[in-house]
Design an enzyme around this catalytic site. Sequence first.
Site, PDB file in Angstrom:
ATOM      1  CG  ASP A 212       5.295  -7.710   8.627  1.00  0.00           C
ATOM      2  OD1 ASP A 212       4.729  -8.176   7.613  1.00  0.00           O
ATOM      3  OD2 ASP A 212       6.345  -7.069   8.556  1.00  0.00           O
TER       4      ASP A 212
ATOM      5  CG  ASP B 202      -0.360  -9.925   9.586  1.00  0.00           C
ATOM      6  OD1 ASP B 202       0.776  -9.430   9.564  1.00  0.00           O
ATOM      7  OD2 ASP B 202      -1.266  -9.553   8.813  1.00  0.00           O
TER       8      ASP B 202
HETATM    9  N1  LIG Z   1       2.018  -8.317   7.203  1.00  0.00           N
HETATM   10  C1  LIG Z   1       1.505  -7.726   6.136  1.00  0.00           C
HETATM   11  N2  LIG Z   1       2.311  -7.153   5.208  1.00  0.00           N
HETATM   12  C2  LIG Z   1       1.773  -6.528   4.147  1.00  0.00           C
HETATM   13  N3  LIG Z   1       0.465  -6.441   3.899  1.00  0.00           N
HETATM   14  C3  LIG Z   1      -0.363  -7.007   4.789  1.00  0.00           C
HETATM   15  N4  LIG Z   1      -1.706  -7.082   4.818  1.00  0.00           N
HETATM   16  C4  LIG Z   1      -2.038  -7.761   5.934  1.00  0.00           C
HETATM   17  N5  LIG Z   1      -0.951  -8.123   6.629  1.00  0.00           N
HETATM   18  C5  LIG Z   1       0.114  -7.668   5.938  1.00  0.00           C
END
Ligand SMILES: Nc1ncnc2[nH]cnc12
Length: 266
Positions: free
Chosen positions: A203, A201
């Site tokens: 974040d 992703d």
């Molecule tokens: N955006 C994110 N923040 C923290 N841990 C994660 N694991 C996967 N995506 C994450």
Amino acid sequence: MAQATAVIGGTGLYALVDGEARTIATPYGAASVTAGVLEGRDVVFLARHGSGHSTPPHRIDARANAWALASLGVRALVSTAAVGSLRAELPPMSFALADQLLDRTWGRADTFFDGDDGLVRHLPFAEPFCPELRAIARAALPDAAPRATVAVIQGPRFSTAAESALLRAQGADLVNMTLCPEVALAAELGIGTATICVVTDTDAGTSDEDPDRVTAELVFRRLDEARPRLVDAIARIVAAIPDGYAPRELMDRTAIDAVLARPVRA
Ligand SMILES: Nc1ncnc2[nH]cnc12
Ligand SMILES: CSC[C@H]1O[C@H](OP(=O)(O)O)[C@H](O)[C@@H]1O
């Protein structure tokens, strides 16, 4: 039989090798591992969040896990981490090899040397990941970004947009919730680590409409998609670790043996 190589599976990787799950009593509680064979190599697998993702990141007993692996004779650890990206150059579904950590966790049991039994040690941790294992991983995974700084947040909630921007400004490339204190605890017990980061992703995202803005469902879905490539990546690295692999001696053997001699509890 001593197991020289371990794999810790993060989110989305709860099994890897055929074998009976075994509970190991440690001074910090029980750890569950499965010993088996991968690419003709003996490995021990540990699912960081438990087999059904039942343990959230801030409640993982990383001391029990590291102690259990060290007690089995593990010296090399290949781990996986689902991560959010803070950089456009590391898009979702890409892989990266972690090379630095920014520890933003708090309140976690993060050392075997808290002085209770008079054993005080200070781990040199400038290079948290094992350079030899990282070199092996780089050669085995030419398509993965060769280095990345991972900020490790406390969780279980994800970052605000402001926190995400701050981590980026502080030099983080990726964000995760579990690599601290896991990598340091392994190093305290003489285990070298290489970590394959799977970008799931962006974040907090680039806008409210960003389809890659993080949710847990998105992370699980992306990990499901990436799992075949991830298992292949692990297998390549494990197969390339030489029999004579020896981690850096960041901690003296006397201290490690003293920690491993602590009485266990079920
Ligand atoms: N955006 C994110 N923040 C923290 N841990 C994660 N694991 C996967 N995506 C994450
Ligand atoms: C389920 S989303 C948050 C979860 O994903 C990452 O897990 P891991 O590092 O074990 O792959 C992150 O650290 C969180 O634990």
